[in-house]
Enzyme design. Sequence first.
Site, PDB file in Angstrom:
ATOM      1  N   ARG A  14       0.837  -1.200   0.000  1.00  0.00           N
ATOM      2  CA  ARG A  14       0.000   0.000   0.000  1.00  0.00           C
ATOM      3  C   ARG A  14       0.869   1.245   0.000  1.00  0.00           C
ATOM      4  O   ARG A  14       1.034   1.918  -0.999  1.00  0.00           O
ATOM      5  CB  ARG A  14      -0.966  -0.038   1.196  1.00  0.00           C
ATOM      6  N   GLU A 144      -4.006  10.810  10.418  1.00  0.00           N
ATOM      7  CA  GLU A 144      -3.102  11.411   9.434  1.00  0.00           C
ATOM      8  C   GLU A 144      -2.542  12.736   9.952  1.00  0.00           C
ATOM      9  O   GLU A 144      -3.267  13.543  10.529  1.00  0.00           O
ATOM     10  CB  GLU A 144      -3.851  11.636   8.120  1.00  0.00           C
TER      11      GLU A 144
END
Length: 505
Positions: A14, A144
């Site tokens: 990923r 994030e």
Amino acid sequence: MKKRKIEIMDTTLRDGEQTSGVSFSSPEKLTIAKLLLEELHVDRIEIASARVSEGEFQAVKNITSWASEHNYINKVEVLTFVDGGRSIDWMKEAGAKVQNLLTKGSLNHLTHQLKKTPEQHFSEIKEVIELAQKEGIATNVYLEDWSNGMRNSQEYVFQFLDFLVTQPVVRILLPDTLGVLTHTETYEYFSKITAKYPNTHFDFHAHNDYDLSVANVMEAIKAGASGLHLTVNGMGERAGNAPLASVVAVINDFFKDEIEIQVKETALYSVSKLIEAFSGFGVPANKPVVGENVFTQTAGIHADGDNKNNLYFNDLMPERFGRKRKYALGKTSGKANIEKNLQELGLELNDEDLKKVTQRIIELGDKKEQVTKEDLPYIISDVLNSNLIQEKITIDSYVLTHSKGLQPSTTVSVLIDGERFEEHAQGDGQFDAFLNALGKLYKKKKMVLPKLVDYAVRIPPGSTSDALCETIITWQNKDKRFITRGLDSDQTVSAIKATQRMLNI
């Protein structure tokens, strides 16, 4: 004292695939997933982002189908988004059972990218987690830009964590998204969080923009991290992610009394090489653990020390990683380096001859010429004017054809112990046709050619097209690799010369 278990989550498929210019095919993704779980024994793998493309969907479906059959489905994770459930629908169709939900870990990202309040964001996250639960999908949550969140908006981060610990979340994933943390900050921020939420599983996801990823991982471990996100060869955006091989070696050597991981060290190098081949992302020769040169001693004094109680060894022994120590030949080579290589070839020289050979290798090194172990018999033969190298196999003559619209072909004549053999073959190129002809000839003689595993061509920098061309070929013969070189103004001829040297070795 009972050791603390740390999960290793590999995100090569990923985050690693976000390396510029890298895209794995669906069969490659499945092969890598199998290697990571079955050969390397990592705890979890993150394999894709939801809703990216039809090709990504099929790749995930192939992996989840295999993982379900082999009881790995709960180790396979997919990055998802706060999108009202569209990622959950995608995962359901793809057969995935664990989502890594991407959320905003800094007030800066939340305010300027989403333009939402914390309460709005948390409400939408809660909705996605509930939808996942209904579909039997487990949830981990990424914060994030968490590192900048801790620097600039800690109140928001803790408000967010206070909300998350009330939710049915398996793990909270803390990324240094922009690779900005120092080791002291990593320890400080992580410690604050693990102290406040001692019963929550926190992963650390490091990036390497300042070349601090491994140091930051070490500090996160000290601060109580329960899991680490790593990639093979340190692949990833910009400067990449924390490299799997380096972190595994660090944990096994510096945390061995307190931390337990299940990654298999001996598989690190072979998996690194395969992913290097699939990705086209070259591993630097000096990359710790997996680089080609990291177990090569160059200075003669080091080889001498290795002969005297292994004075220049450290705990990073090559055998741990399925590798062997090498002794480079060049201008810094001493007698000890050359003796080490001679031992491997089963050759022995007296002191006077060894001095002459050493001097020749130093001269070649001064000219920036590369000398390999396989060159040694030829150098000895040349320096000592001996018959050490008796070429029993000679490529006597050949015809190479290359015409537009026709497949390249070669007719080759070879002398083996004075007896002539001739063969013809076609191939994808002139040298491929040459090797095919040679292979047919060897098959008739009930002999097997080594496999060509690497082929490199170079001319001196700044030279023109009529310069001498050097072809360096790596061969695999059963479990042994060796290198031969050829030099000629014609590229194909230099490759043929390298091949003749291989035949005699």
